[in-house]
Every structure is written in C-alpha cells, then in structure tokens.
Design a protein around this motif. Structure first.
Motif, PDB file in Angstrom:
ATOM      1  N   PHE A 205       0.867  -1.007   0.321  1.00  0.00           N
ATOM      2  CA  PHE A 205       0.176  -0.080  -0.250  1.00  0.00           C
ATOM      3  C   PHE A 205       0.476   1.150  -0.095  1.00  0.00           C
ATOM      4  O   PHE A 205       0.035   2.309   0.157  1.00  0.00           O
ATOM      5  CB  PHE A 205      -0.915   0.018   0.782  1.00  0.00           C
ATOM      6  N   GLY A 206       2.169   1.354  -0.503  1.00  0.00           N
ATOM      7  CA  GLY A 206       2.753   2.383  -0.529  1.00  0.00           C
ATOM      8  C   GLY A 206       3.234   2.820   1.174  1.00  0.00           C
ATOM      9  O   GLY A 206       3.682   4.122   0.209  1.00  0.00           O
ATOM     10  N   PHE A 207       3.472   1.837   1.868  1.00  0.00           N
ATOM     11  CA  PHE A 207       4.504   2.859   2.902  1.00  0.00           C
ATOM     12  C   PHE A 207       6.015   1.771   3.027  1.00  0.00           C
ATOM     13  O   PHE A 207       5.903   0.338   2.626  1.00  0.00           O
ATOM     14  CB  PHE A 207       3.184   2.344   4.282  1.00  0.00           C
ATOM     15  N   GLU A 208       6.713   1.912   3.284  1.00  0.00           N
ATOM     16  CA  GLU A 208       8.010   1.597   4.348  1.00  0.00           C
ATOM     17  C   GLU A 208       8.037   1.852   6.007  1.00  0.00           C
ATOM     18  O   GLU A 208       7.579   2.598   6.912  1.00  0.00           O
ATOM     19  CB  GLU A 208       8.777   2.575   3.621  1.00  0.00           C
ATOM     20  N   VAL A 209       9.200   0.178   6.508  1.00  0.00           N
ATOM     21  CA  VAL A 209       9.149   0.741   7.744  1.00  0.00           C
ATOM     22  C   VAL A 209      10.417   0.516   8.629  1.00  0.00           C
ATOM     23  O   VAL A 209      10.498  -0.451   7.597  1.00  0.00           O
ATOM     24  CB  VAL A 209       7.686  -0.225   8.298  1.00  0.00           C
TER      25      VAL A 209
ATOM     26  N   THR B 167       5.027   6.508   0.945  1.00  0.00           N
ATOM     27  CA  THR B 167       6.741   7.403   0.110  1.00  0.00           C
ATOM     28  C   THR B 167       4.985   7.498  -0.937  1.00  0.00           C
ATOM     29  O   THR B 167       3.926   7.447  -0.890  1.00  0.00           O
ATOM     30  CB  THR B 167       6.491   5.481  -0.950  1.00  0.00           C
ATOM     31  N   PRO B 168       5.884   8.191  -2.565  1.00  0.00           N
ATOM     32  CA  PRO B 168       4.702   8.525  -3.199  1.00  0.00           C
ATOM     33  C   PRO B 168       3.345   7.845  -4.053  1.00  0.00           C
ATOM     34  O   PRO B 168       2.734   8.147  -4.798  1.00  0.00           O
ATOM     35  CB  PRO B 168       5.331   8.845  -4.623  1.00  0.00           C
TER      36      PRO B 168
ATOM     37  N   GLU C 238      11.462   8.535  -7.736  1.00  0.00           N
ATOM     38  CA  GLU C 238      10.155   8.970  -7.265  1.00  0.00           C
ATOM     39  C   GLU C 238       9.668   9.814  -6.451  1.00  0.00           C
ATOM     40  O   GLU C 238       9.730  10.039  -5.779  1.00  0.00           O
ATOM     41  CB  GLU C 238       9.565   7.204  -6.880  1.00  0.00           C
ATOM     42  N   ARG C 239       8.497  10.926  -7.644  1.00  0.00           N
ATOM     43  CA  ARG C 239       8.337  11.881  -6.539  1.00  0.00           C
ATOM     44  C   ARG C 239       6.336  11.894  -7.017  1.00  0.00           C
ATOM     45  O   ARG C 239       5.525  10.912  -7.095  1.00  0.00           O
ATOM     46  CB  ARG C 239       8.624  13.173  -7.116  1.00  0.00           C
ATOM     47  N   TYR C 240       5.868  12.888  -6.215  1.00  0.00           N
ATOM     48  CA  TYR C 240       3.931  13.051  -6.274  1.00  0.00           C
ATOM     49  C   TYR C 240       3.740  12.891  -7.448  1.00  0.00           C
ATOM     50  O   TYR C 240       4.567  13.336  -8.167  1.00  0.00           O
ATOM     51  CB  TYR C 240       3.700  14.211  -5.041  1.00  0.00           C
ATOM     52  N   SER C 241       3.133  11.935  -7.903  1.00  0.00           N
ATOM     53  CA  SER C 241       2.075  12.228  -9.195  1.00  0.00           C
ATOM     54  C   SER C 241       1.592  14.237  -9.307  1.00  0.00           C
ATOM     55  O   SER C 241       0.909  14.348  -8.048  1.00  0.00           O
ATOM     56  CB  SER C 241       1.100  11.838  -8.558  1.00  0.00           C
ATOM     57  N   GLU C 242       0.938  14.978 -10.174  1.00  0.00           N
ATOM     58  CA  GLU C 242       0.209  15.610 -10.726  1.00  0.00           C
ATOM     59  C   GLU C 242      -0.545  16.298  -9.365  1.00  0.00           C
ATOM     60  O   GLU C 242      -0.856  17.142  -8.961  1.00  0.00           O
ATOM     61  CB  GLU C 242       0.181  16.126 -11.677  1.00  0.00           C
ATOM     62  N   GLU C 243      -1.533  14.395 -10.223  1.00  0.00           N
ATOM     63  CA  GLU C 243      -2.796  14.986  -9.148  1.00  0.00           C
ATOM     64  C   GLU C 243      -2.982  14.928  -7.751  1.00  0.00           C
ATOM     65  O   GLU C 243      -3.459  15.460  -6.875  1.00  0.00           O
ATOM     66  CB  GLU C 243      -3.541  13.589  -9.651  1.00  0.00           C
ATOM     67  N   GLN C 244      -1.255  13.642  -6.667  1.00  0.00           N
ATOM     68  CA  GLN C 244      -1.054  14.659  -5.297  1.00  0.00           C
ATOM     69  C   GLN C 244      -0.792  16.023  -5.280  1.00  0.00           C
ATOM     70  O   GLN C 244      -1.075  16.067  -4.120  1.00  0.00           O
ATOM     71  CB  GLN C 244      -0.276  12.660  -5.270  1.00  0.00           C
ATOM     72  N   LYS C 245       0.296  16.203  -6.171  1.00  0.00           N
ATOM     73  CA  LYS C 245       0.851  17.510  -6.020  1.00  0.00           C
ATOM     74  C   LYS C 245      -0.567  18.670  -5.583  1.00  0.00           C
ATOM     75  O   LYS C 245      -0.494  19.358  -4.885  1.00  0.00           O
ATOM     76  CB  LYS C 245       1.773  18.026  -6.687  1.00  0.00           C
ATOM     77  N   ALA C 246      -1.471  17.808  -6.820  1.00  0.00           N
ATOM     78  CA  ALA C 246      -2.600  19.171  -6.102  1.00  0.00           C
ATOM     79  C   ALA C 246      -3.550  18.552  -5.051  1.00  0.00           C
ATOM     80  O   ALA C 246      -4.069  20.107  -4.479  1.00  0.00           O
ATOM     81  CB  ALA C 246      -3.637  19.127  -7.637  1.00  0.00           C
ATOM     82  N   TYR C 247      -3.366  17.464  -5.005  1.00  0.00           N
ATOM     83  CA  TYR C 247      -4.795  17.168  -3.610  1.00  0.00           C
ATOM     84  C   TYR C 247      -3.374  18.026  -2.455  1.00  0.00           C
ATOM     85  O   TYR C 247      -4.064  18.633  -1.743  1.00  0.00           O
ATOM     86  CB  TYR C 247      -4.303  16.026  -2.966  1.00  0.00           C
TER      87      TYR C 247
END
Length: 242
Positions: free
Chosen positions: A16-20, A52-53, A209-218
């Motif tokens: 689900f995009g998490f790191e531990v 993570t992104p 890897e970076r945030y998507s444009e959708e994620q940046k906008a959010y």
C-alpha cells in the motif's frame, strides 16, 4: 525476532506504499530531552512508518472509494489509521502500540518527534542547522528529513511500538547522508524554511519517484477543499469541519 516482525510489517504495509524501519527506543530517547522520551525501556523494538509517493494511488484512493460514506475527518489520516490498525491483526499475540504523527500530549507537545525517529531508524537523514558549519542565518531555522530515494517526496506517518519485544542486539543503521555538501545543505534549509510552498526542497537530490501531479494538487489544496478533489460528499465535509 526483529527480522520476522519487519517481514510481517512489510507484508501488511508494503503493498500500500508504506515503508517501515526498525529502531530501539533507547536510540531515540538518548538524543532528546526527557520531556520527549518514549515511555518504554531502551531495548524496546519500534518501527517508524513512512508513506512513499505510491501511497496515494495504492492506499488513499482505494480507501476513499471503499469507505466514502464513513470518512468523517482528514482522509489521509483516516486511511493511515486504517492501515496501521491492521498491523494488530497481523500480530494477534503481540501488544502493538500505534502512535500517529498528528497526536499530541495534554501539554500540546507531539507524542513523538517524527523526523528524529526517521533519522535514528536510518530511514531518512534529518538535516538541521547544526549540519551547516558556516551558519548564514540570524533567525530560527527548522530542519527537514531527506529520503535517499524519494528526496522530500514522502511523509512520516507514525510509530509502531512492540512493548513486549526487547532487542538488545539490534544494530543501528545510519541514515544515508545524501545532501553531503555545505552548499547543498544551505540551499535545502533555505528552500524548506523560506520557499517550502514551491516544493523545490523536495528535489534537492535526484529522486527515483515523486508525487504525481494529482497528488501534488491534492496536498496543495486547503484541507477544507480536499474532499471535493476526492469526490466525497458534502455531508462528509460538513461532518468534518463543523
């Protein structure tokens, strides 16, 4: 024991995009004032959890689509809470204390210092004023963590503490010093403190890897307006902010 727990956590959270990242409570407490200490023995096993992104698409959006009628507060916080709470199901025979990054004590101090935890766990390097030899500032400067893979495109979401697991022989991994020059450290701290809105500090290193444009906008949208971006109902929005 730490290895088995870490493997289980990555199995639950990694998709689900998490790191531990594991650490001993004593490493964290050793560099902080007593008022910020975690109330566990030094050898207690803990993990810092990063998003993570990819968390936005792998966790947040599916969570919103499934739970849209139940979302009554910040969607990201509620999504993270959902996934970290599932850790307890993975370890039914273990006590697991979950501490979220937004929780505060009655004194109004945070329950834990997120960037310090990330640093001692080796997850991300916490760059501070003390890391600059020739200090050019005459005002307060806040520090910031940089991840060796994601730069500043990540977030520290919480701690998972296993009070009944003691790991006296756990070896500490130093965080990667990926902003190693004086010039770049000054640039990083200045961008973060004075121009954080443009997010340039996040790209202080070459990221994978970076945030998507959708994620940046959010995340650039005021919290009260984020519900609309996720297609959530006005009823849910009113329940949260009124």
């Amino acid at each position: 024991m730490e290895g088995r727990v870490a493997e289980g956590l990555r199995g639950v959270l990694g998709p689900f995009g998490f790191e531990v990242h594991a650490f001993k409570v004593g490493w964290y407490n050793a560099i902080l004032q007593p008022t910020f200490h975690l109330p566990y023995p030094d050898d207690t096993l803990a993990f810092v959890v990063l998003s993570t992104p990819s968390m936005f698409d792998k966790a947040l959006k599916p969570f919103v689509n499934k739970e849209r009628l139940k979302i009554i507060r910040d969607p990201v916080d509620q999504c993270v809470s959902h996934h970290l709470s599932r850790v307890k199901e993975k370890f039914p025979d273990q006590k697991v204390d979950v501490i979220f990054d937004y929780e505060i004590l009655p004194s109004r101090k945070p329950k834990f210092l997120a960037q310090t935890a990330a640093h001692v766990a080796g997850a991300a390097y916490y760059y501070q004023r003390k890391d600059v030899k020739l200090d050019p500032w005459g005002r307060r400067i806040y520090g910031v963590c940089i991840h060796p893979k994601y730069g500043g495109w990540f977030a520290i979401r919480g701690l998972l503490v296993f009070p009944d697991i003691q790991v006296p022989f756990l070896e500490q991994s130093a965080p990667v010093d990926c902003v190693s020059t004086e010039e770049k450290r000054i640039e990083l701290l200045e961008q973060f403190n004075f121009h954080w809105q443009n997010s340039r500090y996040r790209d202080i290193i070459e990221v994978k890897e970076r945030y998507s444009e959708e994620q940046k906008a959010y995340f650039a949208t005021p919290p009260a307006e984020r519900f609309r971006l996720l297609g959530l109902t006005q009823e849910a929005q009113r329940s949260t902010f009124h």
